[in-house]
Design a protein around this motif. Structure first.
Motif, PDB file in Angstrom:
ATOM      1  N   GLU A 206       0.824  -1.210   0.000  1.00  0.00           N
ATOM      2  CA  GLU A 206       0.000   0.000   0.000  1.00  0.00           C
ATOM      3  C   GLU A 206       0.856   1.258   0.000  1.00  0.00           C
ATOM      4  OE1 GLU A 206      -3.176   0.388  -0.413  1.00  0.00           O
ATOM      5  OE2 GLU A 206      -3.568  -1.762  -0.530  1.00  0.00           O
ATOM      6  N   ALA A 207       1.967   1.212   0.734  1.00  0.00           N
ATOM      7  CA  ALA A 207       2.821   2.400   0.847  1.00  0.00           C
ATOM      8  C   ALA A 207       3.541   2.728  -0.446  1.00  0.00           C
ATOM      9  CB  ALA A 207       3.836   2.195   1.962  1.00  0.00           C
ATOM     10  N   SER A 208       3.743   1.738  -1.308  1.00  0.00           N
ATOM     11  CA  SER A 208       4.550   1.953  -2.503  1.00  0.00           C
ATOM     12  C   SER A 208       3.742   2.041  -3.792  1.00  0.00           C
ATOM     13  CB  SER A 208       5.565   0.815  -2.643  1.00  0.00           C
ATOM     14  OG  SER A 208       4.910  -0.438  -2.781  1.00  0.00           O
ATOM     15  N   LEU A 209       2.466   1.650  -3.752  1.00  0.00           N
ATOM     16  CA  LEU A 209       1.652   1.539  -4.960  1.00  0.00           C
ATOM     17  C   LEU A 209       1.664   2.794  -5.828  1.00  0.00           C
ATOM     18  CD1 LEU A 209      -1.627  -0.370  -4.000  1.00  0.00           C
ATOM     19  CD2 LEU A 209       0.139  -1.061  -5.621  1.00  0.00           C
ATOM     20  N   HIS A 210       1.499   3.944  -5.206  1.00  0.00           N
ATOM     21  CA  HIS A 210       1.301   5.182  -5.950  1.00  0.00           C
ATOM     22  C   HIS A 210       2.514   6.106  -5.902  1.00  0.00           C
ATOM     23  CE1 HIS A 210      -2.803   3.828  -6.281  1.00  0.00           C
ATOM     24  NE2 HIS A 210      -2.921   3.772  -4.963  1.00  0.00           N
ATOM     25  N   GLU A 211       3.668   5.536  -5.559  1.00  0.00           N
ATOM     26  CA  GLU A 211       4.897   6.333  -5.528  1.00  0.00           C
ATOM     27  C   GLU A 211       5.641   6.211  -6.858  1.00  0.00           C
ATOM     28  OE1 GLU A 211       5.804   8.361  -3.305  1.00  0.00           O
ATOM     29  OE2 GLU A 211       4.728   7.809  -1.470  1.00  0.00           O
ATOM     30  N   ASN A 212       6.486   7.191  -7.137  1.00  0.00           N
ATOM     31  CA  ASN A 212       7.341   7.158  -8.322  1.00  0.00           C
ATOM     32  C   ASN A 212       8.665   6.511  -7.911  1.00  0.00           C
ATOM     33  OD1 ASN A 212       8.667   7.621 -10.755  1.00  0.00           O
ATOM     34  ND2 ASN A 212       9.206   9.730 -10.220  1.00  0.00           N
ATOM     35  N   VAL A 213       8.693   5.188  -7.915  1.00  0.00           N
ATOM     36  CA  VAL A 213       9.877   4.442  -7.478  1.00  0.00           C
ATOM     37  C   VAL A 213      10.853   4.315  -8.639  1.00  0.00           C
ATOM     38  CG1 VAL A 213      10.729   2.233  -6.608  1.00  0.00           C
ATOM     39  CG2 VAL A 213       8.569   3.172  -5.744  1.00  0.00           C
ATOM     40  N   THR A 214      12.086   4.771  -8.424  1.00  0.00           N
ATOM     41  CA  THR A 214      13.112   4.683  -9.466  1.00  0.00           C
ATOM     42  C   THR A 214      14.165   3.635  -9.165  1.00  0.00           C
ATOM     43  OG1 THR A 214      14.496   6.391  -8.430  1.00  0.00           O
ATOM     44  CG2 THR A 214      12.844   7.128 -10.039  1.00  0.00           C
TER      45      THR A 214
END
Length: 506
Positions: A206-214
């Protein structure tokens, strides 16, 4: 989000020039590290007892400490540090300790994480990783988004003085990281340090779903589980459909080889991989070439390296070589003296020297994580390579495995027994076992010799593990977490027999 990569790149690339200056000066750089470490050691109770007050160079150091110092000898001193006593193995009071896997006596191992080891080893090593990555890939936009760092938690098995924390190395690193770094990483500290993985896994998703992970950092086996859950949650086919700007996986802890095929199925072709050697005892090496999987040993990161020929690893007084006397192609047990207060400490890893100048290594395995019950000297490196070949040929995937010897009886020869949990099983376990046995012979001439004509060893056998058997076993030991590892090879029936009991449970 604004791309800050062009702004910070010059600062990181200064570190590349420093690393390049080591070429031709391995001995000079390492001797300087030792002299600095000895200046700290003279101010400790350990140093006084061992005569480090009179140690000013490498020869003095060897005379004061003529043999490797096993963890059993350090444990009483470390327990004093945990209880808040000062100037024990390192000057001052140490309040952070990394809890590592059990030692041969079954107890947990606690590694001091001093202020100096945070600064000069672990965090500096992290910066080195980014520096070498930016040097290899000028097109990187890694600072246009966030880092997803997968870590463990703090333990509660000890009664600790106020302020003292014991847990996974990653938990200590996350807890002490510069607050500015928390603005460019996920998940939050509260989620990252959660103890219960049954609650932590969905929280990570849930914490990472909508982040811009590079970029992502962690252990390949555990991160694979997280990524698959993210994909499942979103209904995507690959993780790049969720994080289109994901460009690199900084991985370590265990070999990536058995998992490479599975990652290729859930990522796009633009995914990059950089191996790191970041142990509880220190940040030691980083991959610094695209085409060469070996890692550059970090010579000025608060660690003095020594090497024991692998065949002497169990000797009381083995030959111990400094970094400037190792030979290319040889396998050694790694010994460190470091800014965390470990002195001539064999960390349990074996490394192969791939280049002496620059000094580059690959991880060969563990000194206690191998099978040599019949003189075959099977190392993890051999096992990983053989498994990768067989999985590719049979189009199957492995989630976890362990192997152990089965000793000869009156009616049978000895053999190796493998317990493998498949992510995607082969069409035939017997065919898999046959091909794995042949692949191991290709990888290891000693195993091939022992298998010759079936005179000394029978063909290995493979038991298919039920889904989740290794996680069940880890949970039963209290070692379920992002940095906890399944022993790959064991020279005894432990932990194989324990895991087999779990394999029979539904």
């Amino acid at each position: 989000m604004i791309d800050f990569t062009p702004l910070v790149r010059p600062w990181f690339l200064r570190r590349i020039r420093e690393a390049e200056s080591w070429r031709g000066h391995v001995e000079k750089v390492q001797r300087k590290q030792l002299i600095t470490l000895l200046s700290y050691g003279r101010r400790t109770l350990w140093g006084v007892e061992k005569g480090l007050e009179d140690a000013w160079d490498y020869d003095d150091f060897r005379k004061a400490l003529p043999a490797p110092i096993p963890y059993s000898a350090l444990r009483p001193w470390i327990m004093k540090m945990i209880q808040g006593e000062k100037n024990i193995l390192w000057p001052g009071v140490t309040v952070n300790f990394a809890q590592s896997s059990g030692t041969s006596d079954g107890k947990s191992k606690y590694i001091p994480v001093t202020r100096e080891s945070f600064r000069f080893s672990h965090y500096q090593g992290g910066r080195d990783v980014v520096a070498h990555y930016l040097n290899l890939y000028p097109d990187s936009r890694i600072f246009s988004g966030k880092s997803f760092i997968l870590g463990g938690s703090f333990a509660n098995e000890l009664t600790l003085p106020p302020g003292v924390k014991v847990g996974d190395l990653s938990a200590n690193l996350i807890d002490n990281i510069n607050p500015i770094a928390n603005t460019v990483r996920v998940p939050s500290k509260e989620i990252a340090l959660m103890k219960d993985w049954m609650q932590k896994l969905p929280a990570l998703v849930e914490a990472s779903l909508h982040e811009n992970v590079t970029n992502i950092s962690g252990v390949p086996s555990w991160f694979l589980t997280v990524l698959k859950e993210v994909i499942k949650k979103t209904g995507a086919k690959t993780i790049h459909e969720v994080w289109p700007n994901l460009e690199v996986f900084f991985h370590g802890g265990i070999s990536m080889t058995p998992y490479r095929e599975q990652y290729s199925h859930i990522t796009s072709s633009k995914m990059r991989y950089i191996e790191t050697y970041n142990a509880s005892e220190g940040f030691f090496a980083v991959q610094n070439s695209i085409d060469d999987p070996s890692m550059l040993l970090l010579l000025d990161g608060g660690t003095f390296y020594e090497f024991i020929p692998v065949e002497q690893a169990d000797d009381e007084y083995p030959e111990i070589l400094p970094a400037w006397k190792v030979e290319e192609g040889e396998v050694y047990a790694l010994v460190i003296t470091s800014c965390n207060g470990l002195w001539r400490f064999p960390i349990g890893d074996t490394v192969r020297i791939e280049s002496v100048d620059p000094l580059k290594i690959t991880i060969a395995g563990r000194t206690k994580n191998y099978i040599n019950a019949f003189g075959e000297e099977l190392m993890v490196q051999n096992a990983e390579a053989a498994l990768a070949k067989v999985c590719h040929r049979l189009d199957c995937e492995i989630a976890n495995y362990t192997a152990a010897p089965v000793y000869a009886s009156d009616h049978s020869r000895g053999r190796h027994e493998w317990l493998i949990e498949f992510e995607k099983p082969p069409r035939s376990i017997n065919e898999f076992a046959e091909l794995l046995d042949k692949a191991l012979q290709d990888e290891n001439s000693d195993y091939e010799a022992k298998r010759s004509h079936g005179i000394f060893l029978d063909r290995l056998t493979v038991i298919e593990g039920r889904r989740g058997v290794f996680q069940s076993w880890l949970a039963s030991t209290g070692k379920l977490g992002g940095q906890r590892k399944v022993p790959r090879l064991s020279n005894t029936r432990h932990p194989m027999d324990e895991i087999l009991i779990f394999n029979k449970q539904q």
